[in-house]
Motif scaffolding. Sequence first.
Motif, PDB file in Angstrom:
ATOM      1  N   VAL A   7       0.854  -1.194   0.000  1.00 10.83           N
ATOM      2  CA  VAL A   7       0.000   0.000   0.000  1.00 10.83           C
ATOM      3  C   VAL A   7       0.887   1.240   0.000  1.00 10.83           C
ATOM      4  O   VAL A   7       1.553   1.549   0.995  1.00 10.83           O
ATOM      5  CB  VAL A   7      -0.934   0.025   1.233  1.00 10.83           C
ATOM      6  N   ASP A   8       0.907   1.941  -1.134  1.00 12.90           N
ATOM      7  CA  ASP A   8       1.711   3.158  -1.258  1.00 12.90           C
ATOM      8  C   ASP A   8       1.147   3.988  -2.400  1.00 12.90           C
ATOM      9  O   ASP A   8       0.740   3.431  -3.426  1.00 12.90           O
ATOM     10  CB  ASP A   8       3.178   2.810  -1.527  1.00 12.90           C
ATOM     11  N   ASP A   9       1.115   5.308  -2.253  1.00 18.14           N
ATOM     12  CA  ASP A   9       0.462   6.148  -3.257  1.00 18.14           C
ATOM     13  C   ASP A   9       1.385   6.564  -4.405  1.00 18.14           C
ATOM     14  O   ASP A   9       0.951   7.261  -5.315  1.00 18.14           O
ATOM     15  CB  ASP A   9      -0.170   7.387  -2.608  1.00 18.14           C
ATOM     16  N   ARG A  14       5.614   1.750  -5.697  1.00 17.13           N
ATOM     17  CA  ARG A  14       4.762   0.606  -5.359  1.00 17.13           C
ATOM     18  C   ARG A  14       5.039  -0.574  -6.285  1.00 17.13           C
ATOM     19  O   ARG A  14       5.170  -1.714  -5.834  1.00 17.13           O
ATOM     20  CB  ARG A  14       3.294   1.023  -5.451  1.00 17.13           C
ATOM     21  N   THR A  31      -2.055  -4.726  -4.599  1.00 14.59           N
ATOM     22  CA  THR A  31      -1.366  -3.447  -4.446  1.00 14.59           C
ATOM     23  C   THR A  31      -2.404  -2.340  -4.595  1.00 14.59           C
ATOM     24  O   THR A  31      -3.363  -2.478  -5.363  1.00 14.59           O
ATOM     25  CB  THR A  31      -0.264  -3.238  -5.507  1.00 14.59           C
ATOM     26  N   THR A  32      -2.218  -1.252  -3.868  1.00 17.87           N
ATOM     27  CA  THR A  32      -3.136  -0.127  -3.964  1.00 17.87           C
ATOM     28  C   THR A  32      -2.447   1.129  -3.449  1.00 17.87           C
ATOM     29  O   THR A  32      -1.462   1.040  -2.703  1.00 17.87           O
ATOM     30  CB  THR A  32      -4.436  -0.371  -3.170  1.00 17.87           C
ATOM     31  N   GLY A  35      -5.724   4.190   1.241  1.00 20.08           N
ATOM     32  CA  GLY A  35      -5.935   3.509   2.506  1.00 20.08           C
ATOM     33  C   GLY A  35      -7.281   2.825   2.623  1.00 20.08           C
ATOM     34  O   GLY A  35      -7.376   1.664   3.062  1.00 20.08           O
ATOM     35  N   ALA A  38      -7.385  -0.225   0.572  1.00 17.56           N
ATOM     36  CA  ALA A  38      -6.580  -1.276   1.190  1.00 17.56           C
ATOM     37  C   ALA A  38      -7.407  -2.046   2.214  1.00 17.56           C
ATOM     38  O   ALA A  38      -7.373  -3.280   2.254  1.00 17.56           O
ATOM     39  CB  ALA A  38      -5.344  -0.674   1.860  1.00 17.56           C
ATOM     40  N   VAL A  50       1.244  -6.813   5.406  1.00 23.07           N
ATOM     41  CA  VAL A  50       0.939  -5.619   4.624  1.00 23.07           C
ATOM     42  C   VAL A  50       2.105  -4.653   4.760  1.00 23.07           C
ATOM     43  O   VAL A  50       2.476  -4.276   5.868  1.00 23.07           O
ATOM     44  CB  VAL A  50      -0.357  -4.932   5.097  1.00 23.07           C
ATOM     45  N   LEU A  52       2.997  -1.059   4.345  1.00 22.86           N
ATOM     46  CA  LEU A  52       2.105   0.101   4.353  1.00 22.86           C
ATOM     47  C   LEU A  52       2.870   1.404   4.502  1.00 22.86           C
ATOM     48  O   LEU A  52       3.619   1.595   5.470  1.00 22.86           O
ATOM     49  CB  LEU A  52       1.106  -0.057   5.509  1.00 22.86           C
ATOM     50  N   LEU A  56      -0.678   8.558   3.202  1.00 21.18           N
ATOM     51  CA  LEU A  56      -1.567   8.218   2.089  1.00 21.18           C
ATOM     52  C   LEU A  56      -2.497   9.398   1.809  1.00 21.18           C
ATOM     53  O   LEU A  56      -2.744  10.229   2.692  1.00 21.18           O
ATOM     54  CB  LEU A  56      -2.377   6.966   2.430  1.00 21.18           C
ATOM     55  N   VAL A  64      -5.472   3.183   8.714  1.00 24.51           N
ATOM     56  CA  VAL A  64      -5.448   1.982   7.872  1.00 24.51           C
ATOM     57  C   VAL A  64      -5.084   0.757   8.716  1.00 24.51           C
ATOM     58  O   VAL A  64      -5.688  -0.309   8.566  1.00 24.51           O
ATOM     59  CB  VAL A  64      -4.444   2.141   6.710  1.00 24.51           C
TER      60      VAL A  64
END
Length: 216
Positions: A7-9, A14, A31-32, A35, A38, A50, A52, A56, A64
């Motif tokens: 999970v990373d923007d 990512r 993957t996303t 938050g 996720a 996860v 994380l 986010l 999250v």
Amino acid sequence: MTRVMVVDDHPMWREGVARDLTEAGFDVVATTGEGRQAVRIAGAARPDVVVLDLQLPDISGVEVISGLLVAVPGVRVLMLSASGEQQTVLDAVKAGATGYLVKSASSQEFLEAVRRTAAGDAVFTPGLAGLVLGEYRRLATAPDQPDDDGAPKLTDRETEVLRLVAKGLSYRQIAERLGLSHRTVQNHVQNTLGKLQLHNRVELTRYAIERGLDDA
């Protein structure tokens, strides 16, 4: 095979992390970059770990973590952030993060951190482990700590394992010290977590420190 959700923007970062994990033999199940998404997809993806990012665009990493622990009880969360700010680290751990690694860590350090997180170890960037344990020591000496009346009864072996967890030993080190298998040590820890109604190794360490087991 360990199931991992990333999970990373930042899309490039990512994708790079997901690729490194796959090449290292992990099963990247989702993957996303958001938050809330996720938390929504975690229940179906059922990750073991996860990875994380704390920052986010929609909700905080701390929020999250709380949502993930509800969606997938027992999931282990490795925070990976550009920030090593003390309060940020403590907030993440108090929310239930298993470990905290800064993004400046090498690829090798990152992959080892994911492996150790999957095994149940509390993993922190060098310098942060002492900070977390120091905060737990401070909380342990606070005047509003409940007494031990009615505390669940642990077996002698569970107490012995708990004491070594509090001293910072990995499961493998504990197994070697006590002449047990790695799986047996994990089972003792899981039983202890269940008895004490705790969620992860960090909370278990705090419990042990509160009772002085790390000095025994």
